[in-house]
Design a protein around this motif. Structure first.
Motif, PDB file in Angstrom:
ATOM      1  N   VAL A 139       1.018  -1.213  -0.022  1.00 16.69           N
ATOM      2  CA  VAL A 139       0.143  -0.115   0.047  1.00 16.69           C
ATOM      3  C   VAL A 139       0.918   1.225   0.039  1.00 16.69           C
ATOM      4  CG1 VAL A 139      -1.666   1.267   1.389  1.00 16.69           C
ATOM      5  CG2 VAL A 139      -2.004  -1.263   1.162  1.00 16.69           C
ATOM      6  N   GLU A 140       2.000   1.272   0.745  1.00 13.46           N
ATOM      7  CA  GLU A 140       2.925   2.333   0.854  1.00 13.46           C
ATOM      8  C   GLU A 140       3.473   2.461  -0.681  1.00 13.46           C
ATOM      9  OE1 GLU A 140       5.517   1.328   3.917  1.00 13.46           O
ATOM     10  OE2 GLU A 140       4.281   2.563   5.500  1.00 13.46           O
ATOM     11  N   ALA A 141       3.696   1.507  -1.388  1.00 12.62           N
ATOM     12  CA  ALA A 141       4.094   1.655  -2.915  1.00 12.62           C
ATOM     13  C   ALA A 141       3.183   2.273  -3.676  1.00 12.62           C
ATOM     14  CB  ALA A 141       4.586   0.363  -3.336  1.00 12.62           C
ATOM     15  N   PHE A 142       1.686   1.938  -3.379  1.00 13.29           N
ATOM     16  CA  PHE A 142       0.662   2.506  -4.173  1.00 13.29           C
ATOM     17  C   PHE A 142       0.644   3.938  -3.884  1.00 13.29           C
ATOM     18  CE2 PHE A 142      -4.010   2.988  -4.222  1.00 13.29           C
ATOM     19  CZ  PHE A 142      -4.057   2.826  -5.421  1.00 13.29           C
ATOM     20  N   ILE A 143       0.801   4.449  -2.548  1.00 13.73           N
ATOM     21  CA  ILE A 143       0.666   5.588  -2.224  1.00 13.73           C
ATOM     22  C   ILE A 143       1.946   6.670  -2.909  1.00 13.73           C
ATOM     23  CG2 ILE A 143       0.504   7.413  -0.316  1.00 13.73           C
ATOM     24  CD1 ILE A 143      -0.561   4.973   1.362  1.00 13.73           C
ATOM     25  N   ALA A 144       2.960   5.832  -2.809  1.00 19.84           N
ATOM     26  CA  ALA A 144       4.210   6.855  -3.523  1.00 19.84           C
ATOM     27  C   ALA A 144       3.876   6.822  -4.938  1.00 19.84           C
ATOM     28  CB  ALA A 144       5.222   5.995  -3.540  1.00 19.84           C
ATOM     29  N   ASP A 145       3.032   6.147  -5.405  1.00 21.86           N
ATOM     30  CA  ASP A 145       2.697   6.270  -6.928  1.00 21.86           C
ATOM     31  C   ASP A 145       1.798   7.373  -7.126  1.00 21.86           C
ATOM     32  OD1 ASP A 145       2.919   5.852  -9.665  1.00 21.86           O
ATOM     33  OD2 ASP A 145       1.240   4.186  -9.531  1.00 21.86           O
ATOM     34  N   ILE A 146       0.613   7.301  -6.425  1.00 18.35           N
ATOM     35  CA  ILE A 146      -0.491   8.230  -6.561  1.00 18.35           C
ATOM     36  C   ILE A 146      -0.698   9.305  -5.516  1.00 18.35           C
ATOM     37  CG2 ILE A 146      -1.650   6.199  -7.744  1.00 18.35           C
ATOM     38  CD1 ILE A 146      -3.789   6.202  -5.266  1.00 18.35           C
ATOM     39  N   GLY A 147       0.082   9.256  -4.303  1.00 18.93           N
ATOM     40  CA  GLY A 147      -0.256  10.072  -3.399  1.00 18.93           C
ATOM     41  C   GLY A 147      -1.498  10.025  -2.422  1.00 18.93           C
ATOM     42  N   TYR A 148      -1.272  10.749  -1.453  1.00 19.20           N
ATOM     43  CA  TYR A 148      -2.576  10.859  -0.443  1.00 19.20           C
ATOM     44  C   TYR A 148      -3.468  11.898  -0.967  1.00 19.20           C
ATOM     45  CZ  TYR A 148      -0.371   8.288   3.659  1.00 19.20           C
ATOM     46  OH  TYR A 148       0.330   7.143   4.259  1.00 19.20           O
ATOM     47  N   PRO A 149      -4.828  11.682  -0.829  1.00 19.46           N
ATOM     48  CA  PRO A 149      -5.429  10.794  -0.019  1.00 19.46           C
ATOM     49  C   PRO A 149      -5.769   9.368  -0.636  1.00 19.46           C
ATOM     50  CG  PRO A 149      -7.095  12.275  -0.501  1.00 19.46           C
ATOM     51  CD  PRO A 149      -5.625  12.816  -0.855  1.00 19.46           C
ATOM     52  N   ILE A 150      -6.070   8.372  -0.148  1.00 17.45           N
ATOM     53  CA  ILE A 150      -6.698   7.319  -0.586  1.00 17.45           C
ATOM     54  C   ILE A 150      -7.805   6.863   0.042  1.00 17.45           C
ATOM     55  CG2 ILE A 150      -4.314   6.402  -1.588  1.00 17.45           C
ATOM     56  CD1 ILE A 150      -4.468   4.153   0.682  1.00 17.45           C
ATOM     57  N   VAL A 164     -12.912   3.741   4.853  1.00 14.49           N
ATOM     58  CA  VAL A 164     -12.142   5.131   5.385  1.00 14.49           C
ATOM     59  C   VAL A 164     -11.311   6.051   4.385  1.00 14.49           C
ATOM     60  CG1 VAL A 164     -12.327   3.863   7.628  1.00 14.49           C
ATOM     61  CG2 VAL A 164     -10.228   3.560   6.240  1.00 14.49           C
ATOM     62  N   LYS A 165     -11.396   7.098   4.307  1.00 15.73           N
ATOM     63  CA  LYS A 165     -10.467   7.931   3.769  1.00 15.73           C
ATOM     64  C   LYS A 165      -9.112   8.261   4.628  1.00 15.73           C
ATOM     65  CE  LYS A 165     -10.240  12.507   1.642  1.00 15.73           C
ATOM     66  NZ  LYS A 165     -10.858  14.009   1.790  1.00 15.73           N
ATOM     67  N   VAL A 166      -8.038   7.882   4.002  1.00 17.83           N
ATOM     68  CA  VAL A 166      -6.577   7.970   4.329  1.00 17.83           C
ATOM     69  C   VAL A 166      -6.187   8.866   4.042  1.00 17.83           C
ATOM     70  CG1 VAL A 166      -4.552   6.674   5.053  1.00 17.83           C
ATOM     71  CG2 VAL A 166      -6.658   5.305   4.933  1.00 17.83           C
ATOM     72  N   CYS A 167      -5.646   9.875   4.830  1.00 17.29           N
ATOM     73  CA  CYS A 167      -4.877  11.285   4.234  1.00 17.29           C
ATOM     74  C   CYS A 167      -3.389  11.237   4.436  1.00 17.29           C
ATOM     75  CB  CYS A 167      -5.949  12.396   4.983  1.00 17.29           C
ATOM     76  SG  CYS A 167      -7.581  12.494   4.464  1.00 17.29           S
ATOM     77  N   ASP A 168      -2.921  10.445   5.323  1.00 14.96           N
ATOM     78  CA  ASP A 168      -1.579  10.589   5.800  1.00 14.96           C
ATOM     79  C   ASP A 168      -0.915   9.266   6.514  1.00 14.96           C
ATOM     80  OD1 ASP A 168      -2.635  10.765   8.621  1.00 14.96           O
ATOM     81  OD2 ASP A 168      -2.604  12.903   8.309  1.00 14.96           O
ATOM     82  N   ASP A 169       0.036   9.154   7.021  1.00 12.38           N
ATOM     83  CA  ASP A 169       0.619   8.166   7.476  1.00 12.38           C
ATOM     84  C   ASP A 169       0.096   7.973   8.744  1.00 12.38           C
ATOM     85  OD1 ASP A 169       2.500   7.745   5.552  1.00 12.38           O
ATOM     86  OD2 ASP A 169       4.248   8.572   6.591  1.00 12.38           O
ATOM     87  N   ARG A 170      -0.136   8.645   9.527  1.00  8.30           N
ATOM     88  CA  ARG A 170      -1.069   8.620  10.851  1.00  8.30           C
ATOM     89  C   ARG A 170      -2.473   7.750  10.538  1.00  8.30           C
ATOM     90  NH1 ARG A 170      -1.981  13.926  14.599  1.00  8.30           N
ATOM     91  NH2 ARG A 170       0.488  13.767  14.212  1.00  8.30           N
ATOM     92  N   ASP A 171      -3.183   8.398   9.578  1.00  8.44           N
ATOM     93  CA  ASP A 171      -4.516   7.834   9.143  1.00  8.44           C
ATOM     94  C   ASP A 171      -4.102   6.026   8.928  1.00  8.44           C
ATOM     95  OD1 ASP A 171      -5.849   9.961   9.600  1.00  8.44           O
ATOM     96  OD2 ASP A 171      -6.121  10.387   7.503  1.00  8.44           O
ATOM     97  N   LEU A 172      -3.098   5.966   8.152  1.00  7.12           N
ATOM     98  CA  LEU A 172      -2.767   4.411   7.762  1.00  7.12           C
ATOM     99  C   LEU A 172      -2.422   3.817   9.029  1.00  7.12           C
ATOM    100  CD1 LEU A 172      -2.492   2.737   5.336  1.00  7.12           C
ATOM    101  CD2 LEU A 172      -0.133   3.322   5.089  1.00  7.12           C
TER     102      LEU A 172
END
Length: 389
Positions: A139-150, A164-172
């Motif tokens: 998932v971190e690799a996916f976020i690195a590709d498209i960015g937050y939020p997910i 859930v909406k995940v906006c940053d590492d804390r949400d993750l």
């Protein structure tokens, strides 16, 4: 035609579907867990026989009920529930008894969001970028590709439950500690947009014979997660881009003799149409009735005529914008029920409490109302949902 309707008593619009099947000439049987005496009179009148089972999740009990009907009445032509929850069981019964419709070998493509995207892509419809949530590193690799939020949601499910909406590492981090054991999740890019649906009927030949569209300007995910109220609108016409994407999706999935409910995002920035998901059932949350109010038709009758005779009637022309506005028991509103009826009673076509099982998303009590003026419908929503400050 002999048709078994599974769970005809719940949701309550099962009574309308069974009633119209009976009127169309079908012999209708019901399987459910409610005592026969608790069935609505119109439902009793529509059913030639009702078979009660204690546990509707028990496939063996359903098989025994089917065996009873076949022994007494002969071959069964159709098996339907029109309910997402029973999709796999419906398919299993059709497979076991060689009944036309969606079979077990295909049903996984309709239950799992991770498998739907291939059919949308085949249709030439843009889809949400997605990643199976196998582990955090992926998932971190996916976020690195498209960015937050997910957005993270169950691969199988409906109604924005556990989404859930995940906006940053804390949400993750928070999601990692609260995710449900045994549930498969997918991570998706967050789309800033409204939801436009493509809802309708496709006949035995794969032809779309009726279509309508609903507009959701709220996020269902936010409504569920914040325990807020909901509003949406049934439109008197379908956006041409939604129509084109919806028809292509129906063809790609190979749907026959079914209701369909397809959700698209329309992006706020550039109005792109992006596919979200498809459901092989009527739209929920009073949306079938909203279609009736907007088009001055009987969608229950149209479906029944399509199933029994492969015809729907019509043509049906949209005239009204039909609004839905719910209220939550824990929220204090400016205007009470009597004030709402006094101010907008000539536009209100229906109001009632919502079943508890649907209330988190749909509200505890809701109103439907219609007008040829979209601005007037929006004003009624504001009046109903005006909150005390």
């Amino acid at each position: 035609m002999k048709l078994v309707y599974f769970s005809p008593h719940f949701p309550t619009n099962g009574t309308d579907f069974c009633d119209r099947l009976h009127q169309a000439g079908a012999t209708v049987f019901g399987i459910g867990d409610a005592p026969y005496d608790h069935l609505a009179p119109r439902l009793k009148a529509a059913l030639s026989e009702y078979y009660r089972i204690p546990d509707m999740e028990d496939g063996d009990q359903v098989l025994r009920a089917m065996g009873h009907f076949i022994h007494r009445w002969g071959r069964i032509d159709r098996f339907e529930s029109l309910n997402e929850h029973w999709l796999e069981q419906d398919a299993a019964i059709r497979t076991d008894f060689n009944i036309p419709g969606i079979r077990s070998e295909f049903v996984e493509n309709l239950k799992h969001k991770s498998k739907m995207s291939a059919f949308f892509k085949k249709a030439g419809v843009q889809t949400i970028r997605q990643h199976k949530y196998v582990d955090r590193a992926g998932v971190e690799a996916f976020i690195a590709d498209i960015g937050y939020p997910i957005v993270i949601k169950p691969d199988q499910g409906s109604g924005a439950s556990n989404t859930v909406k995940v906006c940053d590492d804390r949400d993750l981090d928070a999601f990692e500690t609260t995710k449900l054991s045994g549930v498969n999740y997918v991570a998706e890019e967050f789309i800033d947009g409204i939801v436009l649906t493509y809802d309708g009927l496709v006949d035995r030949d794969g032809q779309v014979v009726f279509a309508a569209s609903h507009r959701f300007e709220q996020s269902i995910m936010e409504v569920v997660n914040t325990n807020s109220h909901l509003n949406y609108y049934c439109l008197p016409s379908v956006d041409p881009e939604v129509e084109a994407a919806g028809r292509a999706a129906v063809k790609s999935f190979g749907i026959r003799e079914k209701f369909f409910h397809i959700e698209f995002f329309q992006t706020r920035a550039d109005n792109r149409i992006v596919a979200l998901e498809i459901n092989m059932r009527p739209p929920g949350a009073w949306m079938t009735d909203a279609i009736n109010y907007s088009y001055d038709m009987d969608i229950y009758r149209a479906w029944a005529q399509m199933v029994v005779n492969n015809k729907v009637g019509g043509p049906f022309t949209g005239r009204y914008y039909t609004g839905y506005a719910s209220r939550k028991n824990h929220i204090r509103y400016v205007n009470d029920h009597q004030a709402i009826l006094a101010a907008h009673g000539d536009r209100i076509v229906h109001f009632a409490p919502i079943e508890d099982v649907f209330s988190r998303a749909m509200g505890n009590f809701a109103y439907q109302f219609r007008s040829e003026d979209f601005d007037e419908v929006k004003a009624i929503v504001r009046f109903i949902q005006d909150v005390e400050r």
